[in-house]
Design a protein around this motif. Structure first.
Motif, short mmCIF file in Angstrom:
data_model
loop_
_atom_site.label_atom_id
_atom_site.label_comp_id
_atom_site.label_asym_id
_atom_site.label_seq_id
_atom_site.Cartn_x
_atom_site.Cartn_y
_atom_site.Cartn_z
N LEU A 136 -17.19 -52.85 40.03
CA LEU A 136 -18.43 -52.34 40.76
C LEU A 136 -18.68 -50.78 39.58
O LEU A 136 -20.01 -50.90 39.50
N VAL A 137 -17.71 -50.24 39.39
CA VAL A 137 -18.20 -49.11 38.57
C VAL A 137 -18.80 -49.63 36.92
O VAL A 137 -19.82 -49.02 36.82
N VAL A 138 -18.29 -50.61 36.28
CA VAL A 138 -18.86 -51.01 35.23
C VAL A 138 -20.32 -51.50 35.47
O VAL A 138 -21.02 -51.23 34.44
N ASP A 139 -20.48 -52.30 36.52
CA ASP A 139 -21.75 -52.81 36.88
C ASP A 139 -22.77 -51.87 37.03
O ASP A 139 -24.01 -51.81 36.72
N ARG A 140 -22.30 -50.66 37.76
CA ARG A 140 -23.25 -49.61 38.16
C ARG A 140 -23.60 -48.85 36.86
O ARG A 140 -24.74 -48.43 36.57
N ILE A 141 -22.61 -48.55 35.95
CA ILE A 141 -22.90 -48.03 34.78
C ILE A 141 -23.77 -48.82 33.89
O ILE A 141 -24.91 -48.14 33.21
N ALA A 142 -23.74 -50.00 33.94
CA ALA A 142 -24.47 -50.88 33.16
C ALA A 142 -25.93 -50.80 33.47
O ALA A 142 -26.98 -51.02 32.78
#
Length: 146
Positions: A136-142
Protein backbone atom coordinates in the motif's frame (compact mmCIF):
# COMPACT_ATOMS: atom_id res chain seq x y z
CA UNK A 1 29.79 -12.95 34.31
CA UNK A 2 26.89 -12.37 36.71
CA UNK A 3 26.13 -9.02 35.07
CA UNK A 4 26.03 -10.66 31.63
CA UNK A 5 23.62 -13.30 32.96
CA UNK A 6 21.37 -10.58 34.44
CA UNK A 7 21.31 -8.76 31.10
CA UNK A 8 20.47 -12.03 29.35
CA UNK A 9 17.56 -12.67 31.71
CA UNK A 10 16.16 -9.16 31.31
CA UNK A 11 16.44 -9.42 27.51
CA UNK A 12 14.83 -12.84 27.53
CA UNK A 13 11.84 -11.69 29.58
CA UNK A 14 11.43 -8.61 27.39
CA UNK A 15 11.64 -10.71 24.22
CA UNK A 16 8.94 -13.05 25.57
CA UNK A 17 6.54 -10.11 25.55
CA UNK A 18 7.08 -9.56 21.82
CA UNK A 19 3.73 -10.36 20.24
CA UNK A 20 2.53 -10.48 16.66
CA UNK A 21 1.84 -7.17 15.00
CA UNK A 22 -1.81 -8.11 14.62
CA UNK A 23 -2.13 -8.63 18.39
CA UNK A 24 -0.30 -5.39 19.10
CA UNK A 25 -2.50 -3.41 16.69
CA UNK A 26 -5.59 -4.60 18.57
CA UNK A 27 -4.38 -2.39 21.46
CA UNK A 28 -4.37 0.75 19.27
CA UNK A 29 -0.69 1.76 19.39
CA UNK A 30 0.42 5.21 18.25
CA UNK A 31 -0.25 6.08 14.60
CA UNK A 32 3.16 5.31 13.10
CA UNK A 33 3.74 2.05 14.97
CA UNK A 34 2.68 -0.39 12.24
CA UNK A 35 4.92 1.37 9.70
CA UNK A 36 7.90 1.36 12.07
CA UNK A 37 7.30 -2.24 13.04
CA UNK A 38 7.05 -3.39 9.43
CA UNK A 39 10.21 -1.49 8.49
CA UNK A 40 11.90 -3.32 11.36
CA UNK A 41 10.44 -6.63 10.16
CA UNK A 42 11.94 -6.31 6.68
CA UNK A 43 15.18 -4.91 8.06
CA UNK A 44 15.61 -7.79 10.52
CA UNK A 45 14.59 -10.44 7.99
CA UNK A 46 17.11 -9.15 5.47
CA UNK A 47 19.80 -8.91 8.11
CA UNK A 48 19.14 -12.44 9.33
CA UNK A 49 19.03 -14.07 5.92
CA UNK A 50 21.72 -11.95 4.30
CA UNK A 51 23.28 -13.49 1.21
CA UNK A 52 21.15 -16.65 1.51
CA UNK A 53 18.29 -14.94 -0.32
CA UNK A 54 18.18 -13.87 -3.96
CA UNK A 55 19.00 -10.23 -4.63
CA UNK A 56 15.46 -9.68 -5.92
CA UNK A 57 14.03 -10.54 -2.48
CA UNK A 58 16.59 -8.40 -0.66
CA UNK A 59 15.92 -5.49 -3.05
CA UNK A 60 12.17 -5.84 -2.47
CA UNK A 61 12.70 -5.76 1.30
CA UNK A 62 15.02 -2.74 1.04
CA UNK A 63 12.41 -0.87 -0.99
CA UNK A 64 9.82 -1.71 1.65
CA UNK A 65 12.06 -0.51 4.48
CA UNK A 66 12.63 2.83 2.78
CA UNK A 67 8.94 3.33 1.94
CA UNK A 68 7.81 2.39 5.45
CA UNK A 69 10.46 4.65 7.03
CA UNK A 70 9.22 7.52 4.91
CA UNK A 71 5.58 6.89 5.84
CA UNK A 72 6.36 6.55 9.55
CA UNK A 73 8.49 9.70 9.54
CA UNK A 74 5.75 11.69 7.80
CA UNK A 75 3.16 10.50 10.31
CA UNK A 76 5.39 11.38 13.27
CA UNK A 77 6.30 14.78 11.90
CA UNK A 78 2.65 15.63 11.20
CA UNK A 79 1.26 14.40 14.51
CA UNK A 80 3.99 15.48 16.90
CA UNK A 81 5.34 18.69 15.48
CA UNK A 82 8.78 17.12 15.05
CA UNK A 83 10.98 18.33 12.25
CA UNK A 84 11.52 15.85 9.43
CA UNK A 85 15.02 15.13 10.72
CA UNK A 86 13.77 14.53 14.27
CA UNK A 87 11.05 12.21 13.00
CA UNK A 88 13.53 10.22 10.89
CA UNK A 89 15.89 9.87 13.86
CA UNK A 90 13.01 8.77 16.09
CA UNK A 91 11.79 6.21 13.57
CA UNK A 92 15.33 4.89 13.06
CA UNK A 93 15.88 4.37 16.80
CA UNK A 94 12.53 2.65 17.30
CA UNK A 95 12.99 0.48 14.21
CA UNK A 96 16.44 -0.59 15.38
CA UNK A 97 15.04 -1.65 18.75
CA UNK A 98 12.17 -3.58 17.19
CA UNK A 99 14.48 -5.21 14.62
CA UNK A 100 16.51 -6.50 17.56
CA UNK A 101 13.34 -8.09 18.94
CA UNK A 102 12.73 -9.81 15.62
CA UNK A 103 16.29 -11.12 15.42
CA UNK A 104 15.97 -12.45 18.97
CA UNK A 105 12.74 -14.19 17.93
CA UNK A 106 14.55 -15.73 14.93
CA UNK A 107 17.43 -16.93 17.13
CA UNK A 108 15.12 -18.40 19.74
CA UNK A 109 12.98 -20.17 17.14
CA UNK A 110 16.06 -21.48 15.31
CA UNK A 111 17.51 -22.81 18.57
CA UNK A 112 14.24 -24.60 19.35
CA UNK A 113 13.29 -25.90 15.91
CA UNK A 114 16.23 -25.63 13.52
CA UNK A 115 14.49 -22.96 11.45
CA UNK A 116 14.31 -19.23 12.12
CA UNK A 117 11.09 -18.67 10.18
CA UNK A 118 9.22 -21.92 9.47
CA UNK A 119 6.50 -22.15 12.08
CA UNK A 120 7.62 -18.92 13.78
CA UNK A 121 4.22 -17.40 14.60
CA UNK A 122 5.57 -13.85 14.79
CA UNK A 123 7.39 -14.06 11.45
CA UNK A 124 4.53 -15.78 9.61
CA UNK A 125 1.83 -13.45 10.96
CA UNK A 126 3.86 -10.25 10.62
CA UNK A 127 4.99 -11.15 7.11
CA UNK A 128 1.37 -11.23 5.95
CA UNK A 129 0.53 -7.90 7.59
CA UNK A 130 3.77 -6.19 6.56
CA UNK A 131 3.66 -7.37 2.94
CA UNK A 132 0.19 -5.84 2.60
CA UNK A 133 1.08 -2.60 4.37
CA UNK A 134 4.32 -2.19 2.44
CA UNK A 135 2.54 -2.70 -0.89
CA UNK A 136 0.00 0.00 0.00
CA UNK A 137 2.77 2.43 0.93
CA UNK A 138 4.91 1.67 -2.13
CA UNK A 139 1.85 2.11 -4.39
CA UNK A 140 0.95 5.39 -2.67
CA UNK A 141 4.48 6.76 -3.08
CA UNK A 142 4.48 5.72 -6.75
CA UNK A 143 1.16 7.51 -7.35
CA UNK A 144 2.48 10.65 -5.64
CA UNK A 145 5.49 10.64 -7.98
CA UNK A 146 3.37 10.39 -11.14
Amino acid sequence: MLAAFAIFLSNASYAQQFRTLEETLSNSPEASYAFVRCAAFFRASGSWAGAQLPNSVLDYWKENVLALFLAASRIRANRSGMTGEQAITSVELDSETIAGQYVESFRRHYANTGSAWDGNEIWVSDRAVCDSLAQLVVDRIASENN
